[in-house]
Write an enzyme that holds these catalytic residues in place. Structure first.
Site, PDB file in Angstrom:
ATOM      1  N   HIS A  80      -5.137  28.225  11.984  1.00  0.00           N
ATOM      2  CA  HIS A  80      -6.373  28.792  11.452  1.00  0.00           C
ATOM      3  C   HIS A  80      -6.144  29.566  10.146  1.00  0.00           C
ATOM      4  CE1 HIS A  80     -10.273  30.820  13.032  1.00  0.00           C
ATOM      5  NE2 HIS A  80     -10.328  30.594  11.752  1.00  0.00           N
ATOM      6  N   ARG A 111       1.436   3.323   7.420  1.00  0.00           N
ATOM      7  CA  ARG A 111       2.766   2.846   7.778  1.00  0.00           C
ATOM      8  C   ARG A 111       3.125   3.506   9.101  1.00  0.00           C
ATOM      9  NH1 ARG A 111       3.801   4.086   1.997  1.00  0.00           N
ATOM     10  NH2 ARG A 111       4.500   2.201   0.936  1.00  0.00           N
ATOM     11  N   ARG A 144      -0.950  -0.741   9.877  1.00  0.00           N
ATOM     12  CA  ARG A 144       0.038  -1.810   9.741  1.00  0.00           C
ATOM     13  C   ARG A 144       0.990  -1.743  10.924  1.00  0.00           C
ATOM     14  NH1 ARG A 144       4.098  -1.879   4.729  1.00  0.00           N
ATOM     15  NH2 ARG A 144       5.162  -0.308   5.984  1.00  0.00           N
ATOM     16  N   GLU A 182       3.636  -9.738   0.775  1.00  0.00           N
ATOM     17  CA  GLU A 182       4.771  -9.027   0.177  1.00  0.00           C
ATOM     18  C   GLU A 182       6.035  -9.868   0.145  1.00  0.00           C
ATOM     19  OE1 GLU A 182       5.615  -5.399   2.323  1.00  0.00           O
ATOM     20  OE2 GLU A 182       5.188  -6.318   4.253  1.00  0.00           O
ATOM     21  N   ASP A 195       7.696  -4.722  -2.053  1.00  0.00           N
ATOM     22  CA  ASP A 195       8.554  -5.781  -1.527  1.00  0.00           C
ATOM     23  C   ASP A 195       8.344  -7.089  -2.261  1.00  0.00           C
ATOM     24  OD1 ASP A 195      10.243  -4.734   0.488  1.00  0.00           O
ATOM     25  OD2 ASP A 195       8.441  -4.309   1.660  1.00  0.00           O
ATOM     26  N   ARG A 249      15.242  -3.141  -3.731  1.00  0.00           N
ATOM     27  CA  ARG A 249      14.406  -2.113  -4.358  1.00  0.00           C
ATOM     28  C   ARG A 249      15.051  -0.737  -4.358  1.00  0.00           C
ATOM     29  NH1 ARG A 249       9.414  -2.070   0.064  1.00  0.00           N
ATOM     30  NH2 ARG A 249       9.236   0.187  -0.027  1.00  0.00           N
ATOM     31  N   CYS A 307      -1.656  -2.500  -2.333  1.00  0.00           N
ATOM     32  CA  CYS A 307      -0.986  -1.250  -1.988  1.00  0.00           C
ATOM     33  C   CYS A 307       0.388  -1.324  -2.654  1.00  0.00           C
ATOM     34  CB  CYS A 307      -0.931  -1.030  -0.472  1.00  0.00           C
ATOM     35  SG  CYS A 307      -0.146  -2.341   0.448  1.00  0.00           S
TER      36      CYS A 307
HETATM   37  C1  PEP Z   1       5.089  -2.739  -0.212  1.00  0.00           C
HETATM   38  O1  PEP Z   1       6.072  -3.415   0.116  1.00  0.00           O
HETATM   39  O2  PEP Z   1       4.560  -2.763  -1.345  1.00  0.00           O
HETATM   40  C2  PEP Z   1       4.484  -1.832   0.780  1.00  0.00           C
HETATM   41  C3  PEP Z   1       3.388  -1.160   0.524  1.00  0.00           C
HETATM   42  O3  PEP Z   1       5.149  -1.678   1.952  1.00  0.00           O
HETATM   43  P1  PEP Z   1       6.402  -0.681   2.132  1.00  0.00           P
HETATM   44  O4  PEP Z   1       6.553   0.091   0.858  1.00  0.00           O
HETATM   45  O5  PEP Z   1       6.092   0.134   3.314  1.00  0.00           O
HETATM   46  O6  PEP Z   1       7.513  -1.642   2.379  1.00  0.00           O
HETATM   47 MG    MG Z   2       6.623  -3.610   2.165  1.00  0.00          MG
END
Ligand code: PEP
Ligand code: MG
Length: 580
Positions: free
Chosen positions: A191, A297, A333, A432, A456, A466, A503
Site C-alpha cells: 500500500h 514469455r 506464449r 521466428e 530469433d 544472438r 515482437c
Molecule cells: C524473438 O525471438 O524475437 C522473440 C520475441 O522471442 P524471444 O526473444 O523470447 O526468443
Molecule cells: Mg524467440
C-alpha cells in the site's frame, strides 16, 4: 567520507537526491492479556468501529489520490481483507471464547493468514502476505491511536530512510517536501509503495541500510535500477543531477502521450502492446496505457526453480493477468524452454548446440504432459479475459498442426471435467525461424495470427548466435534476407486476412518503424518502457506514403543496399523533425 552503493528492489522510476532522514521504526508492540467477561462487548464494539473508520480512510485514499487500475485494485483488496466476514468471526471467537484482548486477537488472526500465504511459495501469494501485513499495521496504528508526529522532523529535500512505513505517512512525508524514500521492507504491491508511486516519489525497498546510512548522509536513489548511493563522489553527484534533469524533461514530454491512441501522421490507428517476462510488469504497462500484452514469455515459470509449475499456479497467474487487462488482449506464449533459456530441473539431455536443439515447441511436443499442464491452465483462464495462445519456434507446418491437436486433447479433457473455457480461443504462431517465414503462406491457412519474433528470426537467418558478442556485427537488422522474410511473412498473412504483429527488439527500434507500418504491420509489441517513446514517434510517420516503395526491398543485394532502402523509406515517411 566513504561512498557506498546499496542494492535494493526497483519499485518505481525516477532519481532522487537529498539528505538522509532516518525515521524511527513503525513496529508496534502488540499487547497481550486476558480480558474479563464484562469487557467482551466493549472490545468488540471498538473492533467494529475501528474497522469502519479504517475502511473510510481507505476510501478517502482512493478518492484523494485518484487511484486507478492496479493501484486501486490493490487498495480495494485491503478493504476486502478488513471486511472479510471470516476476519470478524475469527476475532470475535478469540475475544469471546478465548478471552483474548482485541490487539492480541487481531494479531493471531493476521499471523495465521500471513504464515499461510508465505508458505505457499508463490510470488502472487507472497504479495498477498504483504497485503495482510500492510492491513495489520494500518489497523494496529489506528487501534493504538499512534499519531504521525515522526514526520515533524522531515525537512524539504530530505530522503526518508525507514524500515517500514504505514501508507498514511507516505502522503505526509510528501507534503513535507521529502524527495524520496528508502525502505528495508515492502513489496511492489504494498500500500505504501502504491501511494508513493501515485505521488511520483522515487522509492526503493529491500535496502539493508542499518549501520551504513546515517542521519544527514547525502543520498542518491535510482529507483528504476533499484540502488542507493551513500555519500557519492563529486563527479557521480553531478552525473545524477544531469540525469535527473534529463529524465524530468523526458517524462514530462511523454506523459501527454499516455492517453493518446497510437496514430500515424496520416491518422491511421495502430496498437502498441507489451512484451512481458514477469507478471509484476502488468502494473507498469497499465500505467502507460499499453494496448495489451502481445507476448507473455512464460519461461519464468519454469526457470530458477527445482520443480515444475503446477496447473493451478499457472492458472492463477494467467487469470489474474487477464482480469487486470480487461478487454485488452493477452497473448500467452507457451514455454520456450531450451536454447539459452534452460531450466535447472531440465537435465535430461545435454545438447552440444542448444540453439539448434530441443527448444520451444519441440520441447513441448516431446514432453507432452508438461505442455498439457500449461495448455489446460491457459484454457481454464481463458474465460476471464481476452486470451490467445501462441506457439514458439515453429519451424514446420506439421508442428503447428500437432501442437493444435494437443490443444484439442486438452479441450476434450476439460469438456469431460465440465470445466468452462473459451471454445474459440485464438491460436497463433511466432514466426521466428526462416522455415516458418518461408512457409508462412501455408501456416496462415491454419493459424489465427502471426507474431514475428525478429530476435530469433535474425539469429537463424544469418546463422549467428544472438548472444555471441564476437560475431555481433553479423547480427544486423539491415540484412536484406532477414528483411525479405519479414516482408514475405506480412504479405502471406495479408493474403489470408490474418493479423500479423511484430515482437522482438526490432519492434521498438524507430529506424524500422516507417518500413514496418508501410509494409502493413498494425501491431507492435515492445518492452513496456518503449511504449510512450514509440507512440510519440508513430505520430510522425506516414503509414501509406512508403507503400508503393516497400517491394524495392527485393532489389537489395547487400546490407548497405538495405540500409539505404530503409533510410529512403524514412525520408519519404518520417516528419523531418523526428528523423531518427
Ligand atoms: C524473438 O525471438 O524475437 C522473440 C520475441 O522471442 P524471444 O526473444 O523470447 O526468443
Ligand atoms: Mg524467440
Amino acid at each position: 567520507m566513504i561512498m557506498y552503493q546499496l542494492q535494493g528492489i526497483a519499485v518505481t522510476t525516477g532519481i532522487a537526491i537529498g539528505k538522509a532522514k532516518l525515521l524511527k521504526d513503525r513496529n508496534v508492540a502488540v499487547e497481550e492479556f486476558e480480558i474479563d467477561e464484562n469487557q467482551i462487548e466493549a472490545e468488540l464494539e471498538f473492533f467494529k468501529a475501528s474497522i469502519s473508520e479504517v475502511v473510510n480512510e481507505i476510501d478517502q485514499f482512493i478518492e484523494n489520490f485518484n487511484l486507478i487500475n492496479e493501484d486501486k485494485t490493490i487498495i480495494e483488496t485491503h478493504k476486502m481483507i478488513l471486511l472479510d466476514p471470516d476476519f470478524v468471526i475469527s476475532v470475535e471467537k478469540l475475544v469471546r471464547n478465548d478471552k483474548k484482548n482485541l490487539e492480541q486477537a487481531i494479531y493471531i488472526h493476521f499471523m495465521r493468514a500471513i504464515d499461510y500465504f508465505k508458505n505457499l511459495d508463490n510470488q502472487l501469494y507472497a504479495e498477498r502476505a504483504c497485503d495482510y501485513e500492510d492491513v495489520f499495521h494500518r489497523l494496529m496504528l489506528h487501534l493504538k491511536k499512534i499519531d504521525s508526529n515522526v514526520v515533524d522532523e522531515i525537512e524539504e529535500g530530505d530522503i526518508v530512510v525507514v524500515s517500514d512505513l504505514p501508507p498514511s505517512l507516505v502522503s505526509q512525508i510528501h507534503k513535507k517536501g521529502a524527495t524520496g524514500i528508502v525502505m528495508s521492507k515492502g513489496s511492489k504491491a504494498s500500500h505504501s509503495i502504491i501511494i508513493a508511486r501515485a505521488l511520483g516519489l522515487p522509492i526503493i525497498t529491500g535496502v539493508k541500510f542499518q549501520h551504513i546510512i546515517h542521519q544527514g548522509d547525502v543520498l542518491i536513489i535510482d529507483s528504476k535500477k533499484g540502488f542507493v548511493l551513500v555519500n557519492p563522489v563529486d563527479h557521480l553527484f553531478q552525473e545524477f543531477i544531469d540525469l535527473q534533469k534529463k529524465i524530468k524533461r523526458e517524462i514530462s514530454d511523454l506523459i501527454d502521450y499516455i492517453e493518446l491512441i497510437p496514430t500515424s501522421a496520416n491518422s491511421e490507428e495502430f496498437k502498441i502492446l507489451s512484451n512481458i517476462d514477469l507478471p509484476i510488469e502488468v502494473e507498469h504497462l497499465l500505467e502507460v496505457n499499453s494496448d495489451g500484452i502481445g507476448l507473455f514469455r512464460t519461461e519464468s515459470f519454469y526457470n530458477d526453480r527445482k520443480n515444475l509449475p503446477t496447473e493451478d499456479e499457472q492458472y492463477a497467474t494467467y487469470k489474474s493477468i487477464a482480469q487486470k487487462l480487461g478487454d485488452r488482449p493477452l497473448v500467452i506464449r507457451t514455454t520456450d524452454i531450451g536454447g539459452d533459456k534452460v531450466a535447472s530441473w531440465y537435465t535430461l539431455e545435454k545438447e552440444s548446440n542448444p540453439n539448434l536443439g530441443c527448444r520451444g515447441i519441440r520441447f513441448s511436443l516431446k514432453y507432452k504432459s508438461i505442455f498439457k499442464v500449461q495448455l489446460r491452465a491457459i484454457l481454464e483462464a481463458s474465460n476471464f479475459g481476452n486470451i490467445s495462445i501462441m506457439f514458439p519456434m515453429i519451424s514446420t507446418f506439421e508442428e503447428f498442426v500437432e501442437a493444435k491437436a494437443v490443444l484439442d486433447e486438452c479441450k476434450e479433457e476439460l469438456h469431460r471435467a465440465r470445466v468452462p473455457f473459451a471454445e474459440n480461443i485464438p491460436v497463433g504462431t511466432m514466426i521466428e525461424t526462416p522455415s516458418a517465414a518461408i512457409c508462412a503462406d501455408g501456416l496462415a491457412r491454419v493459424c489465427d495470427f502471426f507474431s514475428i519474433g525478429t530476435n530469433d528470426l535474425l539469429q537463424y537467418t544469418v546463422a549467428v548466435d544472438r548472444g555471441n558478442e564476437n560475431i555481433a556485427s553479423y547480427y544486423n537488422h539491415y540484412n536484406p534476407a532477414f528483411l525479405t522474410l519479414i516482408l514475405k511473412t506480412i504479405q502471406s498473412a495479408h493474403k489470408h486476412k490474418k493479423p500479423v504483429a511484430i515482437c522482438g527488439e526490432m519492434a521498438a527500434d524507430t529506424q524500422f518503424t516507417a518500413f514496418l507500418l508501410n509494409a502493413g504491420i498494425k501491431e507492435l509489441s515492445v518492452g513496456v518502457d518503449h511504449t510512450l517513446k514509440l507512440k510519440k514517434f508513430i505520430r510522425s510517420v506516414d503509414s501509406k506514403k512508403g507503400v508503393p516503395f516497400v517491394e524495392k526491398l527485393y532489389d537489395c543485394l547487400t546490407t548497405s543496399d538495405a540500409k539505404n532502402f530503409i533510410d529512403r523509406i524514412n525520408e519519404i515517411c518520417v516528419d523531418k523533425g523526428y528523423m531518427c
